[in-house]
Structures are given as C-alpha cells and as structure tokens.
Design a protein around this motif. Structure first.
Motif, PDB file in Angstrom:
ATOM      1  N   ARG A  91      43.332  56.498  19.938  1.00  0.00           N
ATOM      2  CA  ARG A  91      44.099  57.459  19.270  1.00  0.00           C
ATOM      3  C   ARG A  91      43.522  58.033  18.010  1.00  0.00           C
ATOM      4  O   ARG A  91      43.575  59.007  17.597  1.00  0.00           O
ATOM      5  CB  ARG A  91      45.239  56.718  18.931  1.00  0.00           C
ATOM      6  CG  ARG A  91      46.050  56.366  20.063  1.00  0.00           C
ATOM      7  CD  ARG A  91      46.987  55.397  19.927  1.00  0.00           C
ATOM      8  NE  ARG A  91      47.932  55.905  18.994  1.00  0.00           N
ATOM      9  CZ  ARG A  91      49.276  56.466  19.049  1.00  0.00           C
ATOM     10  NH1 ARG A  91      49.516  56.974  20.301  1.00  0.00           N
ATOM     11  NH2 ARG A  91      49.991  56.934  18.261  1.00  0.00           N
ATOM     12  N   SER A  92      42.877  56.997  17.077  1.00  0.00           N
ATOM     13  CA  SER A  92      42.459  57.463  15.730  1.00  0.00           C
ATOM     14  C   SER A  92      40.886  57.991  15.683  1.00  0.00           C
ATOM     15  O   SER A  92      40.530  58.848  14.846  1.00  0.00           O
ATOM     16  CB  SER A  92      42.538  56.372  14.656  1.00  0.00           C
ATOM     17  OG  SER A  92      41.863  55.331  15.064  1.00  0.00           O
ATOM     18  N   ASP A  94      54.956  53.880   9.387  1.00  0.00           N
ATOM     19  CA  ASP A  94      53.854  53.651   8.288  1.00  0.00           C
ATOM     20  C   ASP A  94      53.563  52.174   7.975  1.00  0.00           C
ATOM     21  O   ASP A  94      53.577  51.723   6.979  1.00  0.00           O
ATOM     22  CB  ASP A  94      53.967  54.357   7.031  1.00  0.00           C
ATOM     23  CG  ASP A  94      52.805  54.445   6.247  1.00  0.00           C
ATOM     24  OD1 ASP A  94      51.543  54.290   6.745  1.00  0.00           O
ATOM     25  OD2 ASP A  94      52.993  54.525   4.907  1.00  0.00           O
ATOM     26  N   MET A  95      53.171  51.435   9.344  1.00  0.00           N
ATOM     27  CA  MET A  95      53.184  49.888   9.203  1.00  0.00           C
ATOM     28  C   MET A  95      51.863  49.662   9.836  1.00  0.00           C
ATOM     29  O   MET A  95      51.531  50.402  10.750  1.00  0.00           O
ATOM     30  CB  MET A  95      54.401  49.576   9.969  1.00  0.00           C
ATOM     31  CG  MET A  95      54.281  47.929  10.212  1.00  0.00           C
ATOM     32  SD  MET A  95      55.988  47.497  10.688  1.00  0.00           S
ATOM     33  CE  MET A  95      55.610  48.097  12.743  1.00  0.00           C
ATOM     34  N   SER A  96      51.315  48.733   9.313  1.00  0.00           N
ATOM     35  CA  SER A  96      50.175  47.924   9.941  1.00  0.00           C
ATOM     36  C   SER A  96      50.437  47.079  10.932  1.00  0.00           C
ATOM     37  O   SER A  96      51.700  46.652  11.240  1.00  0.00           O
ATOM     38  CB  SER A  96      49.169  47.239   8.811  1.00  0.00           C
ATOM     39  OG  SER A  96      49.636  46.298   8.247  1.00  0.00           O
ATOM     40  N   ALA A 147      51.601  50.135  28.257  1.00  0.00           N
ATOM     41  CA  ALA A 147      52.817  50.886  27.562  1.00  0.00           C
ATOM     42  C   ALA A 147      53.505  50.282  26.366  1.00  0.00           C
ATOM     43  O   ALA A 147      53.837  51.146  25.329  1.00  0.00           O
ATOM     44  CB  ALA A 147      53.802  51.265  28.549  1.00  0.00           C
ATOM     45  N   GLU A 148      53.605  49.022  26.478  1.00  0.00           N
ATOM     46  CA  GLU A 148      54.412  48.376  25.200  1.00  0.00           C
ATOM     47  C   GLU A 148      53.242  48.462  24.066  1.00  0.00           C
ATOM     48  O   GLU A 148      54.024  48.532  22.886  1.00  0.00           O
ATOM     49  CB  GLU A 148      54.816  47.139  25.495  1.00  0.00           C
ATOM     50  CG  GLU A 148      55.994  47.014  26.700  1.00  0.00           C
ATOM     51  CD  GLU A 148      56.004  45.436  27.139  1.00  0.00           C
ATOM     52  OE1 GLU A 148      57.356  45.166  27.671  1.00  0.00           O
ATOM     53  OE2 GLU A 148      55.341  44.757  27.105  1.00  0.00           O
ATOM     54  N   ARG A 149      52.082  48.329  23.976  1.00  0.00           N
ATOM     55  CA  ARG A 149      51.132  48.370  23.271  1.00  0.00           C
ATOM     56  C   ARG A 149      51.153  49.744  22.637  1.00  0.00           C
ATOM     57  O   ARG A 149      50.937  49.847  21.373  1.00  0.00           O
ATOM     58  CB  ARG A 149      49.818  47.742  23.700  1.00  0.00           C
ATOM     59  CG  ARG A 149      49.911  46.574  24.207  1.00  0.00           C
ATOM     60  CD  ARG A 149      48.346  46.189  24.954  1.00  0.00           C
ATOM     61  NE  ARG A 149      48.437  45.065  25.729  1.00  0.00           N
ATOM     62  CZ  ARG A 149      47.594  43.965  25.739  1.00  0.00           C
ATOM     63  NH1 ARG A 149      46.702  43.855  25.079  1.00  0.00           N
ATOM     64  NH2 ARG A 149      48.019  42.828  26.907  1.00  0.00           N
ATOM     65  N   GLU A 159      52.851  53.760  18.300  1.00  0.00           N
ATOM     66  CA  GLU A 159      53.736  54.755  17.892  1.00  0.00           C
ATOM     67  C   GLU A 159      54.738  54.484  17.033  1.00  0.00           C
ATOM     68  O   GLU A 159      54.953  55.169  16.104  1.00  0.00           O
ATOM     69  CB  GLU A 159      54.256  55.318  19.259  1.00  0.00           C
ATOM     70  CG  GLU A 159      53.083  56.131  20.171  1.00  0.00           C
ATOM     71  CD  GLU A 159      53.893  56.606  21.596  1.00  0.00           C
ATOM     72  OE1 GLU A 159      54.897  55.932  21.759  1.00  0.00           O
ATOM     73  OE2 GLU A 159      53.220  57.409  22.179  1.00  0.00           O
ATOM     74  N   MET A 160      55.294  53.184  16.969  1.00  0.00           N
ATOM     75  CA  MET A 160      56.349  52.496  16.143  1.00  0.00           C
ATOM     76  C   MET A 160      55.518  52.401  14.910  1.00  0.00           C
ATOM     77  O   MET A 160      56.307  52.795  13.767  1.00  0.00           O
ATOM     78  CB  MET A 160      57.040  51.412  16.617  1.00  0.00           C
ATOM     79  CG  MET A 160      57.986  50.839  15.628  1.00  0.00           C
ATOM     80  SD  MET A 160      58.727  49.391  16.306  1.00  0.00           S
ATOM     81  CE  MET A 160      57.481  48.203  16.094  1.00  0.00           C
ATOM     82  N   ALA A 161      54.700  51.703  14.801  1.00  0.00           N
ATOM     83  CA  ALA A 161      53.673  51.323  13.384  1.00  0.00           C
ATOM     84  C   ALA A 161      53.362  53.002  12.841  1.00  0.00           C
ATOM     85  O   ALA A 161      53.656  52.951  11.731  1.00  0.00           O
ATOM     86  CB  ALA A 161      52.471  50.764  13.895  1.00  0.00           C
TER      87      ALA A 161
END
Length: 397
Positions: free
Chosen positions: A220-221, A191-193, A178-180, A185-187
């Motif tokens: 996801r992608s 818009d962060m790598s 869940a943390e991963r 989701e935060m990234a």
C-alpha cells in the motif's frame, strides 16, 4: 528493610504468569500437560548446533568475534540473512530496518518502552498473548480490544494495535487477508501504528500462506520506511528457543530509536549465539521447519481427534491451520480457572485457564491447550481426563 514501599507503582501490575508457574510441575511425570506451549526439544537440530559451535570456536578469528561484544544492532551477517528472509516473505528491506533482540519477547518489552506512557491506550486482541500483556503492563497502559470481524470501527485510536495474525497464541486462529487489510485501513483512519508478532508464521500445516500485515502495508505504502507496522520475528519456534535470537523489522527511524533502548538494556545480544544461529539457519532452516510442521501437524490432528471423541456436549474448540494451540470454549456455567485446578489435582491433567489471556473482562469459560509436546496416546488420555473433569463440574445455581 521494607522493600514494598520502594517499588514503583507500575509493579502492582506485574504478576506471575500462570503458565510459567504451571511449567514448574513438568518434573511430575504422572501428570499429562496439555497447557504448555514449548517447542519439542526432540526435534531440535542438535548436530547442526554441534557443528556450528565447533566451526566457530575452532577458528581463532571467528572465535574472537564470537566471544566479544556484538554491535547493538546485531551481528552484521545475521542481519543480512534476515534481510533476505524478510524479502522472501514479501518484505523488501535493508540492514537499517533490522534490529537483533534477545527473542521477540525482548522486542515486545522495547515496544512498551518506546511507545507506552502511563495511561496511554493500547489495542490488543482479546484474548491475547500473555507475554505481550506482561511486557506492556509495566508501562501502565489502558487496554481496548482490536475489533473482531463485523464489529464497528472504534471512534478513537490507540498508540498501537498488537496482533498475532498467524495461528494466534492462545486461540490458534488466523487473520484472513481481508481482516489484515481492514486492520490497516482502520489504523490509517485512526492514525495508529501496528505491532505484528510473526513468531508462528512458518508453522503452517494447512491452507495457503497469507502475506504478513507488514508485507500488505508495504504494498500500500510502497516502502518500508513509510510503513506504520513494526514486525517481530524469532528463531525460537523453528530452531531452538534458548538461543534467544529474534529480530525487529520496521521503518529505519523507529529501528534507530529501538537500538538506543537496546544499548541501555543489555548493550547487545550474544555474538556467539547470533553466529551459531546464522550457521544453522543458513543450511538447515528449511529442513527444521519441515520436521516441525510434520511433527506438530500429526499432534494437532491427534488432539483434535481426541477432542471429537471425548468432549461432552456444549464444549467447542478451534481448528488451527498451524501453530501450537487449540482454544476450548466450555459451557457457560464452567469457570476455566476452577476447572484447571480441579483437573490438575483430581485428574492429573494440566491445562491453562483462558482468563489469563485477557487484560480486562475475561471470558472465564475458556481453556488453552497445546499439542506441541503431546504424542497421540497422551493426547487421548489427557483429553479423556479433561472431559471427565468437565462432566463432574456441577452447574452453578
């Protein structure tokens, strides 16, 4: 000649590693070293290395390849093996997604060169792997913390977030699935790598494996070339560190840029080392991992038992499911750096202050311990000495 006036301003941020300095004391046999983190050389697959070296250098055609410059991207057959390895941990990729580097530490330096400009914001776990911090420091970033579970999501992003999701160095803790996903989701929102350090991924002793951040992002992608994650891997913790064989895995356009940096840095990783590594891992990786897990699991358990038996009230510690480290939190009045000095000089036990693992605002009442080189008897005695040093530390007025 006054060289000090010629150094680039960024060198003011490059300082000696407390860990590396303390490693110089390893020759002093009376000390018990609880702070290191080296793989145990007693379990390296020596015969496999001898056989691989003889086979390569005894074959004229293979020897010519081994002693010549390698391609900057890396030895093709080794990259093919890594493609298969990454697929086995849920990361389908191709040759163009793999770059061989001189240990994952070189990969972290390349990340700094590629992504960090002076003053750019970099998000790191706090505490974080000191090798990554030293690699990034030279490029003069501003550090912010990766939010912990329950923390509010930051309003602004960073160039990237650096994380070690499995059995982190220095805390030994692991990100949940869940943390991963929350990190991804935060990234995406910011818009962060993400730079994922996978060096301890195989050293799991308890619990079920959790997919890597890169594997979850590909779910996801749909494709690695659409991923926002750059993964670093290494053979240092499972086979032997002196080979200096690691790799980077990520979107092909990013790998091409990193290859240009590799060319400018050292042209290529040793072809001989890559070929030896390939011969060894092709036949012996599973056995080497099984041996490492058995040995380190037993040593983890003996150190945890020693902590439970000896530590005074008010001291807490993590209980890692794998890796090499235990993170100790001391009572608030104890400074870990002062305790480390006191424990070394007066009690003959070496530890590492936790404050060394923070780029900013260190939590000073902390220590990092490592069990990788500590047999059960030494763990009991070393922890007993450390507990005595803690008990003798006066409260601050």
């Amino acid at each position: 000649m006054d060289w000090n006036g010629l150094y680039a301003s960024r060198m003011s941020r490059v300082v000696a590693s407390d860990i590396r300095e303390r490693m110089k004391l390893l020759a002093q046999k009376k000390l018990i070293h609880l702070g290191g983190g080296l793989p145990d050389p007693a379990i390296f697959p020596y015969q496999a290395f001898a056989d691989a070296s003889a086979a390569i250098l005894g074959d004229q055609q293979r020897a010519r390849t081994a002693l010549q410059y390698a391609a900057s991207e890396g030895h093709g057959p080794l990259r093919e093996w890594i493609v298969g390895y990454m697929a086995s941990i849920g990361v389908p990729c191709a040759l163009e997604n793999i770059l061989i580097v001189n240990g994952s530490q070189q990969g972290l330096d390349f990340v700094g060169k590629l992504l960090i400009g002076a003053g750019d914001t970099v998000m790191v776990e706090m505490p974080s792997f000191i090798g990554a911090l030293r690699a990034f420091d030279a490029y003069e970033p501003t550090y912010v913390a990766v939010p912990k579970a329950g923390d509010p999501r930051p309003a602004h992003g960073a160039k990237f977030a650096y994380v070690g999701p499995d059995f982190r160095n220095p805390t030994g803790t692991t990100m949940t699935r869940a943390e991963r996903i929350e990190l991804l989701e935060m990234a995406e929102a910011l818009d962060m790598s993400i730079v994922e350090d996978g060096c301890y991924e195989k050293l799991r002793y308890d619990g079920d494996p959790i997919p890597s951040v890169l594997a979850l992002d590909i779910e996801r992608s749909g494709d690695i070339d659409r991923s926002r994650v750059l993964y670093t891997g290494t053979l240092s913790k499972t086979i032997a560190p002196s080979l200096r064989v690691g790799w980077m895995c990520g979107p092909a356009p990013v790998i091409r840029k990193l290859t240009l940096i590799k060319q400018a840095s050292d042209l290529a990783t040793s072809a001989l080392n890559q070929m030896i590594a390939l011969d060894v891992v092709s036949e012996h990786l599973d056995a080497a991992v099984a041996t490492a897990c058995q040995v380190y699991r037993e040593r983890r358990d003996s150190m945890l038992d020693a902590l439970s038996a000896s530590m005074p009230e008010g001291v807490t510690w993590t209980r890692p499911e794998g890796g090499l480290y235990i993170w100790v939190t001391l009572p608030p009045h104890i400074d870990g750096a002062e305790l480390a000095t006191h424990a070394l000089t007066d009690h003959g036990v070496s530890t590492i202050s936790g404050s060394a693992f923070y780029p900013v605002d260190p939590q000073r009442n902390t220590l990092r311990l490592s069990f990788s080189m500590i047999p059960a008897e030494d763990a009991r005695e070393g922890i007993r000495r450390l507990a005595l040093a803690i008990e003798k530390t006066p409260a601050r007025v």
